[in-house]
Scaffold this motif. Structure first.
Motif, PDB file in Angstrom:
ATOM      1  N   LYS A  29       0.982  -1.308   0.029  1.00 46.60           N
ATOM      2  CA  LYS A  29       0.136   0.020   0.109  1.00 46.60           C
ATOM      3  C   LYS A  29       0.757   1.206  -0.155  1.00 46.60           C
ATOM      4  N   PRO A  30       2.057   1.317   0.714  1.00 46.78           N
ATOM      5  CA  PRO A  30       2.919   2.574   0.581  1.00 46.78           C
ATOM      6  C   PRO A  30       3.385   2.999  -0.582  1.00 46.78           C
ATOM      7  N   ALA A  31       3.624   2.055  -1.555  1.00 44.23           N
ATOM      8  CA  ALA A  31       4.190   2.250  -2.845  1.00 44.23           C
ATOM      9  C   ALA A  31       3.173   2.702  -3.887  1.00 44.23           C
ATOM     10  N   LEU A  32       1.828   2.559  -3.515  1.00 44.05           N
ATOM     11  CA  LEU A  32       0.447   3.238  -4.282  1.00 44.05           C
ATOM     12  C   LEU A  32       0.788   4.504  -4.867  1.00 44.05           C
ATOM     13  N   PRO A  33       0.819   4.622  -6.201  1.00 44.70           N
ATOM     14  CA  PRO A  33       1.164   6.101  -6.825  1.00 44.70           C
ATOM     15  C   PRO A  33      -0.006   6.771  -6.149  1.00 44.70           C
ATOM     16  N   PHE A  34       0.387   8.347  -6.159  1.00 41.38           N
ATOM     17  CA  PHE A  34      -0.576   9.330  -5.581  1.00 41.38           C
ATOM     18  C   PHE A  34      -0.406  10.694  -6.088  1.00 41.38           C
ATOM     19  N   GLY A  35      -1.207  11.420  -6.418  1.00 38.67           N
ATOM     20  CA  GLY A  35      -1.130  12.905  -6.570  1.00 38.67           C
ATOM     21  C   GLY A  35      -0.441  13.326  -7.906  1.00 38.67           C
ATOM     22  N   GLY A  36      -0.376  12.284  -8.904  1.00 40.86           N
ATOM     23  CA  GLY A  36       0.193  12.725 -10.071  1.00 40.86           C
ATOM     24  C   GLY A  36       1.843  12.117 -10.399  1.00 40.86           C
ATOM     25  N   LYS A  37       2.499  12.296  -9.370  1.00 40.50           N
ATOM     26  CA  LYS A  37       3.782  11.983  -9.425  1.00 40.50           C
ATOM     27  C   LYS A  37       4.350  11.146  -8.383  1.00 40.50           C
ATOM     28  N   TYR A  38       3.729  11.301  -7.076  1.00 41.75           N
ATOM     29  CA  TYR A  38       4.127  10.735  -5.983  1.00 41.75           C
ATOM     30  C   TYR A  38       3.854   9.256  -5.858  1.00 41.75           C
ATOM     31  N   ARG A  39       4.433   8.608  -4.707  1.00 42.42           N
ATOM     32  CA  ARG A  39       3.959   7.411  -4.194  1.00 42.42           C
ATOM     33  C   ARG A  39       3.640   7.654  -2.569  1.00 42.42           C
ATOM     34  N   LEU A 125      11.018   7.574  16.756  1.00 38.18           N
ATOM     35  CA  LEU A 125       9.573   7.828  16.151  1.00 38.18           C
ATOM     36  C   LEU A 125       9.287   6.737  15.269  1.00 38.18           C
ATOM     37  N   VAL A 126       8.038   6.203  15.533  1.00 39.04           N
ATOM     38  CA  VAL A 126       7.342   5.264  14.881  1.00 39.04           C
ATOM     39  C   VAL A 126       6.240   5.782  13.953  1.00 39.04           C
ATOM     40  N   LEU A 127       6.392   5.463  12.602  1.00 42.94           N
ATOM     41  CA  LEU A 127       5.447   5.983  11.494  1.00 42.94           C
ATOM     42  C   LEU A 127       4.766   4.819  10.924  1.00 42.94           C
ATOM     43  N   SER A 128       3.661   5.226  10.363  1.00 42.86           N
ATOM     44  CA  SER A 128       3.027   4.245   9.395  1.00 42.86           C
ATOM     45  C   SER A 128       3.587   4.879   7.799  1.00 42.86           C
ATOM     46  N   GLY A 129       3.599   4.251   7.034  1.00 40.77           N
ATOM     47  CA  GLY A 129       4.035   4.559   5.449  1.00 40.77           C
ATOM     48  C   GLY A 129       2.843   4.735   4.562  1.00 40.77           C
ATOM     49  N   ASP A 130       1.633   4.724   5.216  1.00 37.77           N
ATOM     50  CA  ASP A 130       0.421   4.770   4.260  1.00 37.77           C
ATOM     51  C   ASP A 130      -0.613   5.642   4.453  1.00 37.77           C
ATOM     52  N   HIS A 131      -0.123   7.003   4.858  1.00 35.40           N
ATOM     53  CA  HIS A 131      -0.822   8.128   5.294  1.00 35.40           C
ATOM     54  C   HIS A 131      -0.484   9.380   4.447  1.00 35.40           C
ATOM     55  N   ILE A 132      -1.353  10.213   4.083  1.00 42.27           N
ATOM     56  CA  ILE A 132      -1.146  11.473   3.330  1.00 42.27           C
ATOM     57  C   ILE A 132      -1.268  12.650   4.322  1.00 42.27           C
ATOM     58  N   TYR A 133       0.074  13.278   4.602  1.00 48.33           N
ATOM     59  CA  TYR A 133       0.024  14.449   5.413  1.00 48.33           C
ATOM     60  C   TYR A 133       1.332  15.059   5.304  1.00 48.33           C
ATOM     61  N   LYS A 134       1.376  16.284   5.973  1.00 50.15           N
ATOM     62  CA  LYS A 134       2.828  17.029   5.972  1.00 50.15           C
ATOM     63  C   LYS A 134       2.743  17.435   7.406  1.00 50.15           C
ATOM     64  N   MET A 135       3.915  17.052   8.147  1.00 49.27           N
ATOM     65  CA  MET A 135       3.954  17.243   9.721  1.00 49.27           C
ATOM     66  C   MET A 135       5.386  17.260   9.919  1.00 49.27           C
ATOM     67  N   ASP A 136       5.629  18.484  10.912  1.00 46.68           N
ATOM     68  CA  ASP A 136       6.858  18.749  11.253  1.00 46.68           C
ATOM     69  C   ASP A 136       7.265  17.966  12.794  1.00 46.68           C
ATOM     70  N   TYR A 137       7.863  16.628  12.390  1.00 51.56           N
ATOM     71  CA  TYR A 137       7.874  15.733  13.840  1.00 51.56           C
ATOM     72  C   TYR A 137       8.699  16.380  14.795  1.00 51.56           C
ATOM     73  N   SER A 138       9.743  17.358  14.707  1.00 49.98           N
ATOM     74  CA  SER A 138      10.697  18.102  15.432  1.00 49.98           C
ATOM     75  C   SER A 138       9.566  18.847  16.455  1.00 49.98           C
ATOM     76  N   LEU A 139       8.568  19.160  16.054  1.00 48.91           N
ATOM     77  CA  LEU A 139       7.544  19.881  17.206  1.00 48.91           C
ATOM     78  C   LEU A 139       7.003  18.916  17.976  1.00 48.91           C
ATOM     79  N   MET A 140       6.572  17.596  17.641  1.00 48.99           N
ATOM     80  CA  MET A 140       6.227  16.836  18.480  1.00 48.99           C
ATOM     81  C   MET A 140       7.306  16.200  19.283  1.00 48.99           C
TER      82      MET A 140
END
Length: 391
Positions: A29-39, A125-140
């Motif tokens: 699932k994290p390799a799925l194409p998204f947004g025209g040019k991304y995965r 830091l433990v992350l999921s590779g299948d979500h769409i978002y922009k986040m500054d982890y340094s603030l967390m």
């Protein structure tokens, strides 16, 4: 043991994505194409880079070939480094033991404690590779330190009708989590886990070991590790996230997330030069818009040739759209060729499909309309009609 790092990221990217049907039959699932040019995984990797994280372990399992090839040695994300960088962590054999698949999210990290120990970080830091978002982890991380937390979980309010899909929690006035329920059938709240965790390294290792020794554990963070930490009085805090976040776990949510990019109010600005989303460059020529063609509120990427009409749609690289064809509310993936005088509405056309002249692809269901899927490499003869997705 190497030089101590303040923090590293462990990115869980082995998801099967069953609810996405044949789109994930041959890729994670994290390799799925998204947004025209991304995965999809580009978002978590780019967040790491933009947040100052230079060491990322990517844990793979299901259909990893495309994902591994995409990540490579991490050049697009500035993760091609001698000490750190990106590492692909697949299930492996240990001397004197039988090989084991990752049995859950927690077990995947447990099996790779040796990778964590190599860098001896203060935090993981433990992350999921299948979500769409922009986040500054340094603030967390800053929040985590201020709260002197054992574990911090990023949270977001989700629509009530979707709350049962997520880990739902309750907090006190200071943001400390008092109750956590993994995917409750009848949720009592809508504050959902984003699948983004920061642990102190030693307490993470302690509870992964305890979880591994517990008979009957599902070896999952949400179902097993976090409830155990709550029961034993650990300091667990919710970090509130304000912004766009999407779990693209269904056909509908994948289609919605792509089309969300077309709204100026989506909260996910791909044109923000201060927080770029990085990916592998396809090295395609510029897109071409023919005389008489019409494009409205759409994304058209490199290598596209457009002779027809496109509205409210996302076109990946190398798409050809013939004269007289109308594309509306659709996602057209890489190298799709669409002939003349076709009509496509509310559809996802997978890579390398060929759609003949005069074809009609549009749901016959009106309330709500179905999102039509066309398979990768499918060849539709001229005058074909598709009104529903075949299984």
């Amino acid at each position: 043991m190497g030089t101590t790092k303040e923090w590293i990221a462990m990115l869980l990217a082995g998801g099967e994505g069953k609810r996405l049907g044949f789109l994930t039959s041959e890729m994670a699932k994290p390799a799925l194409p998204f947004g025209g040019k991304y995965r999809i995984i580009d978002f978590a990797l780019s967040n790491c880079t933009n947040s100052g994280i230079d060491t990322v372990g990517v844990l793979t399992q299901y259909q990893p070939l495309i994902l591994n090839a995409h990540i490579g040695i991490g050049i697009p994300w500035d993760l091609d480094r001698k000490h750190g960088g990106v590492s692909i962590l697949a299930p492996f054999l240990k001397y004197g033991e039988e090989g084991k698949w990752y049995r859950g999210t927690a077990n995947a990290i447990y099996q790779n404690i040796c990778f964590i120990d190599k860098y001896d970080p203060h935090y993981v830091l433990v992350l999921s590779g299948d979500h769409i978002y922009k986040m500054d982890y340094s603030l967390m991380l800053k929040f985590h330190k201020e709260k002197q937390a054992d574990l911090t979980i990023a949270v977001i309010e989700v629509p009530w009708n979707e709350a049962s899909r997520f880990g739902i929690m309750h907090t006190d006035s200071e943001g400390r989590i008092t109750e956590f329920q993994e995917k409750p059938a009848h949720p009592q709240g809508n504050l959902a886990s984003m699948g983004v965790y920061i642990f102190g390294t030693e307490i993470l290792k302690q509870y992964l070991q305890a979880d591994n020794e517990r008979a009957g554990s599902g070896n999952d963070f949400g179902k097993d590790v976090i409830p155990l930490m709550l029961d034993e009085g650990c300091r667990i805090f919710a970090y509130p996230f304000q912004g766009y976040w999407k779990d693209v776990g269904t056909i509908e949510s994948l289609w919605e997330a792509n089309l969300d990019l077309l709204s100026s109010e989506n909260g996910l600005d791909l044109f923000d030069r201060n927080w770029r989303i990085y990916t592998v460059n396809q090295n395609q020529p510029p897109h071409f818009i023919a005389p008489g063609a019409k494009i409205e509120n759409s994304l058209a990427n490199e290598g596209c040739e457009i002779f027809g009409e496109v509205s409210n749609s996302v076109l990946f690289t190398g798409v050809h759209i013939g004269e007289g064809t109308v594309i509306k509310d659709s996602v057209i993936m890489t190298n799709v060729r669409i002939g003349r005088n076709a009509r496509i509405e509310r559809a996802i056309i997978d890579e390398n499909a060929i759609i003949g002249d005069e074809c009609l692809i549009c749901s016959e269901r009106k309330d709500p309309p179905e999102i039509i899927l066309v398979r990768e490499n499918m060849i539709l003869p001229e005058n074909s009609v598709i009104r529903t997705t075949s299984p």
